[in-house]
Design an enzyme around this catalytic site. Structure first.
Site, PDB file in Angstrom:
ATOM      1  N   ASN A  61       0.454 -17.310  -4.127  1.00 57.76           N
ATOM      2  CA  ASN A  61       1.933 -17.371  -4.516  1.00 57.76           C
ATOM      3  C   ASN A  61       2.565 -15.781  -4.701  1.00 57.76           C
ATOM      4  OD1 ASN A  61       2.208 -19.476  -4.382  1.00 57.76           O
ATOM      5  ND2 ASN A  61       1.516 -19.781  -6.597  1.00 57.76           N
ATOM      6  N   ARG A 387       8.448 -29.324   7.092  1.00 61.49           N
ATOM      7  CA  ARG A 387       7.450 -28.941   6.961  1.00 61.49           C
ATOM      8  C   ARG A 387       6.231 -30.345   6.926  1.00 61.49           C
ATOM      9  NH1 ARG A 387       7.152 -23.548   4.430  1.00 61.49           N
ATOM     10  NH2 ARG A 387       9.003 -23.187   3.339  1.00 61.49           N
ATOM     11  N   ARG A 417      10.247 -20.990   6.311  1.00 59.20           N
ATOM     12  CA  ARG A 417       9.300 -20.191   6.084  1.00 59.20           C
ATOM     13  C   ARG A 417       7.946 -20.353   5.994  1.00 59.20           C
ATOM     14  NH1 ARG A 417      11.389 -15.198   3.277  1.00 59.20           N
ATOM     15  NH2 ARG A 417      13.297 -16.070   3.608  1.00 59.20           N
ATOM     16  N   HIS A 447      17.062 -29.157   5.057  1.00 58.97           N
ATOM     17  CA  HIS A 447      16.057 -29.554   4.185  1.00 58.97           C
ATOM     18  C   HIS A 447      16.180 -30.444   3.406  1.00 58.97           C
ATOM     19  CE1 HIS A 447      13.827 -28.722  -0.263  1.00 58.97           C
ATOM     20  NE2 HIS A 447      13.411 -28.255   0.410  1.00 58.97           N
ATOM     21  N   TYR A 480       1.027 -32.668  -3.841  1.00 56.77           N
ATOM     22  CA  TYR A 480       2.349 -32.562  -4.408  1.00 56.77           C
ATOM     23  C   TYR A 480       2.894 -33.915  -5.291  1.00 56.77           C
ATOM     24  CZ  TYR A 480       3.217 -27.970  -1.557  1.00 56.77           C
ATOM     25  OH  TYR A 480       2.889 -26.708  -1.273  1.00 56.77           O
ATOM     26  N   ARG A 576       9.827 -26.575 -13.034  1.00 61.22           N
ATOM     27  CA  ARG A 576       8.259 -26.309 -12.503  1.00 61.22           C
ATOM     28  C   ARG A 576       8.125 -24.571 -12.885  1.00 61.22           C
ATOM     29  NH1 ARG A 576       7.045 -27.061  -7.489  1.00 61.22           N
ATOM     30  NH2 ARG A 576       7.462 -24.688  -6.884  1.00 61.22           N
ATOM     31  N   HIS A 604       6.951 -31.319  -7.558  1.00 60.60           N
ATOM     32  CA  HIS A 604       7.155 -31.060  -6.118  1.00 60.60           C
ATOM     33  C   HIS A 604       8.593 -31.994  -6.324  1.00 60.60           C
ATOM     34  CE1 HIS A 604       8.985 -30.522  -1.451  1.00 60.60           C
ATOM     35  NE2 HIS A 604       8.762 -29.332  -2.331  1.00 60.60           N
TER      36      HIS A 604
END
Length: 711
Positions: A61, A387, A417, A447, A480, A576, A604
């Site tokens: 992270n 992703r 990213r 997204h 997630y 979160r 998530h």
């Protein structure tokens, strides 16, 4: 309750109180989130090997934070930008505050690592320094080095004929001072720790214990084999982090894929933004590196433990059940238990709400796309991929569908990213198979998480859609928490059709029937919903807002929430990650409560609830989707949020929200100054265990239930 900042291991340095402003620092709030992650490693209620895993998560992270945020701030400082951040700091002050926050955390990380190593040793898992190895083990390590490591290494010396070597991002190296027997001056050499080899080697000869030594320790103590006849004066382990925030101009790009490939090349050679080293560094090596890498003292971090805790993955993954979380296998939703049942018939019977990883992603979302690819009645399949992971089953399925003549459209987001290279390769593979591949809207990241199936049925063309909160990624779907909706509602599916038209044909459509779509209508609609709750409260009608998301910072939304709070609306926000809104602040946000849930699964999912004057709270409005309440999500990305209308699904979302709000095990309450307090309720099992238990219970299906589902 135990306040995080009062714990010995988590004590933060005393700082002068910041002036009260409406918003908190995004960067410092994110660091507070990572502090909560670090606490999972400190918390002795966490199984021992999982504590090691959280040390690694904290490290990765922080790596991403430095790559994404520090370079941009440094660029602002170098450009003389003096614009204040929303919390009243200059870019230079933000950089200084970040360092002040990070330093005590890495000390805390090192301290808990020392404790964990001692506890692991008590359980026959030994993480050893070279000096702690027996003579026999050192000999075995030398043999391992000669057989497996020596030929892979590339020692690089710096001299007039050999310039300072390129050091890749997040690579760990040994910096070495050498002296030639005929000369007195220091010579610098660098040996990269190979990324292709295991970072920790088990030297134990029995199955009853593990005795690990690090690869870098093994290399360090075999350096004379690499530099024969040279004197090795000193050695220092170090690690560099490079900037990943590269500016690009999409508007003038002729080919977005070529632009992203060029950005990846530039990123490889981007400026170094951080240098990490171990305790007691050699002053000459440190000065040499900081000069060659063009770093300032504030860019250098001394690590009291490991430089990269993620390298401990081989230890995290040891198959020792007593030191791991109980294994979790996602359950198959009762409606999908019978694999022979037509999934499209099930969706026609009523919307299906899925909750991962409690419920199986494979048995639901993967099955949906696989069924569509094999169904001769299906005319078209459209998906957005942000992703998707290595070896994605969706890629193979879409390719098969295209090969059978179906119209297949895949939106691949090249700008995701750190997944850019993978997505470029996926796009190439899809295009070669005849899939229509598009890269979204110029200037915006795509997204949204949406899939569309167009089917020719006896009563005409019917569309089926999946709208979710998470990526189409089979691996992260096990780690997630995410929600997804299957529906054939005509208004929603028409919206999804037009959303894909927007993505592929650059439609300028801004009005949708039911979907909230960013940047078209989502922010305006969210503001309308918040303001409507304020009107309900002022009129004496039931009013409440609950928002569950990853991050919160969009200032117009925060300002509207402040106003709704002052109007009498009770607002609960489950955030979160970072949150720049100040909760529980007199005169500003007295009715706003912010909490964060951290556990074995990464929270998530995004859920948004507005009571809308309903006497029964479940009759309020519920939404799920891909967008956080952040500027980038609402204004700079293509996002989709869908209403949940079926009563049983709304009841389920209400249960999830209430479970989280009452959590006494994994929940942290945020104060107005940005600090967090961990809730401790004796006997509380926490949100995620509660939902695992619920999934097990609901997965039990009788023959009678199965007969109803099949007919």
């Amino acid at each position: 309750m135990d306040r995080l900042v009062e714990m010995d291991l988590m004590a933060a340095p005393t700082a002068a109180p910041a002036p009260l402003v409406e918003f908190l620092s995004r960067d410092l709030s994110w660091l507070e989130f990572n502090r909560r992650v670090l606490y999972q490693a400190i918390d002795e209620r966490t199984p021992l090997l999982e504590r090691v895993r959280f040390l690694g998560i904290f490290t990765t992270n922080l790596d991403e934070f430095f790559m994404k945020r520090i370079g941009a701030l440094k660029r602002q400082v170098a450009s003389g930008v003096a614009t204040l951040t929303p919390d009243g700091r200059t870019p230079a002050q933000v950089l200084s505050a970040i360092r002040d926050a990070v330093l005590p955390m890495i000390v805390q990380q090192g301290a808990v690592y020392k404790q964990i190593k001692a506890q692991l040793a008590q359980n026959s898992v030994h993480i050893l320094e070279w000096e702690e190895l027996t003579e026999k083990e050192q000999q075995a390590a030398h043999v391992y080095f000669q057989r497996n490591v020596f030929a892979v290494l590339t020692p690089l010396a710096v001299d007039p004929g050999s310039p300072f070597p390129f050091i890749s991002n997040l690579s760990t190296s040994l910096g070495i001072i050498l002296v030639h027997p005929d000369h007195s001056e220091n010579l610098f050499a660098r040996v990269k720790i190979p990324e292709v080899l295991p970072k920790w080697i088990n030297l134990s000869t029995t199955s009853s214990e593990y005795r690990f030594v690090s690869l870098h320790e093994m290399i360090r103590h075999n350096l004379p084999d690499l530099f024969p006849d040279l004197a090795i004066v000193d050695v220092m382990l170090f690690r560099v982090t490079r900037n990943a925030d590269i500016e690009r101009d999409e508007e003038d790009a002729e080919d977005l894929r070529q632009l992203m490939e060029e950005e990846l090349r530039q990123r490889r050679f981007a400026n170094v933004v951080r240098l990490e080293h171990g305790p007691d560094p050699n002053a000459w090596i440190l000065e040499f590196l900081t000069t060659e890498l063009d770093l300032m003292p504030g860019d250098v971090y001394e690590m009291p433990g490991e430089l990269d805790y993620d390298d401990l993955r081989i230890i995290m993954d040891l198959a020792i059940p007593t030191m791991r979380f109980d294994p979790w296998t996602p359950t198959v939703p009762p409606a999908l238990t019978d694999e022979e049942t037509d999934i499209f018939a099930l969706i026609r019977h009523g919307d299906l709400l899925l909750h991962h990883p409690y419920e199986s992603f494979t048995a639901s979302v993967e099955r949906f796309i696989k069924s569509a690819a094999a169904d001769p009645k299906v005319l078209a399949i459209k998906m957005s991929l942000y992703r998707t992971g290595d070896d994605s089953p969706f890629i193979k399925t879409l390719i098969r569908a295209a090969e059978t003549g179906k119209q297949v459209v895949c939106l691949v987001e090249l700008k995701a990213r750190f997944d850019e290279q993978r997505n470029i390769l996926l796009a190439n593979a899809l295009e070669k198979a005849g899939v229509h591949v598009v890269y979204g809207v110029v200037g915006l990241k795509t997204h949204c998480k949406a899939a569309l199936v167009v089917r020719d049925e006896s009563d005409g063309i019917r569309c089926y859609a999946h709208i979710g909160t998470g990526n189409y990624n089979s691996s992260t779907a096990k780690l997630y928490t995410d929600l997804g909706l299957f529906t054939c509602d005509a208004d929603i599916t028409r919206d999804v059709v037009e959303l894909f038209h927007y993505l592929t044909g650059r439609s300028l459509k801004r009005h949708y029937r039911k979907l909230l779509v960013a940047p078209a209508n989502m922010r305006d609609r969210v503001l309308e919903l918040i303001n409507r709750e304020a009107e309900h409260a002022q009129a004496g009608r039931p009013a409440a807002i609950i928002g569950k998301m990853n991050s919160l910072e969009e200032r117009k939304v925060c300002t509207a929430l402040y106003a709704a709070s002052r109007a009498g609306v009770d607002i609960n926000l489950i955030v979160r990650g970072f949150c720049t809104l100040r909760p529980n602040t007199p005169g500003l946000s007295e009715r706003i409560r912010v909490m964060s849930v951290i556990g074995r699964f990464l929270e998530h999912s995004r859920i948004f609830y507005f009571r809308n004057g309903a006497a029964d709270p479940v009759d309020g409005e519920f939404y799920i989707g891909s967008a956080d309440w952040m500027y980038r999500n609402l204004q700079a990305r293509v996002e989709a949020v869908v209403p949940i209308e079926r009563r049983s699904a709304r009841e389920r979302l209400w249960f999830i929200l209430q479970t989280m709000l009452s959590d006494g095990r994994q929940a942290w309450d945020m104060d107005g100054d940005g600090t967090y307090t961990l809730r401790r309720v004796e006997g509380d099992i926490g949100t995620q265990q509660t939902l695992m238990n619920l999934a097990r219970h609901e997965a039990v299906i009788t023959p009678e239930k199965l007969n109803v589902l099949r007919h």
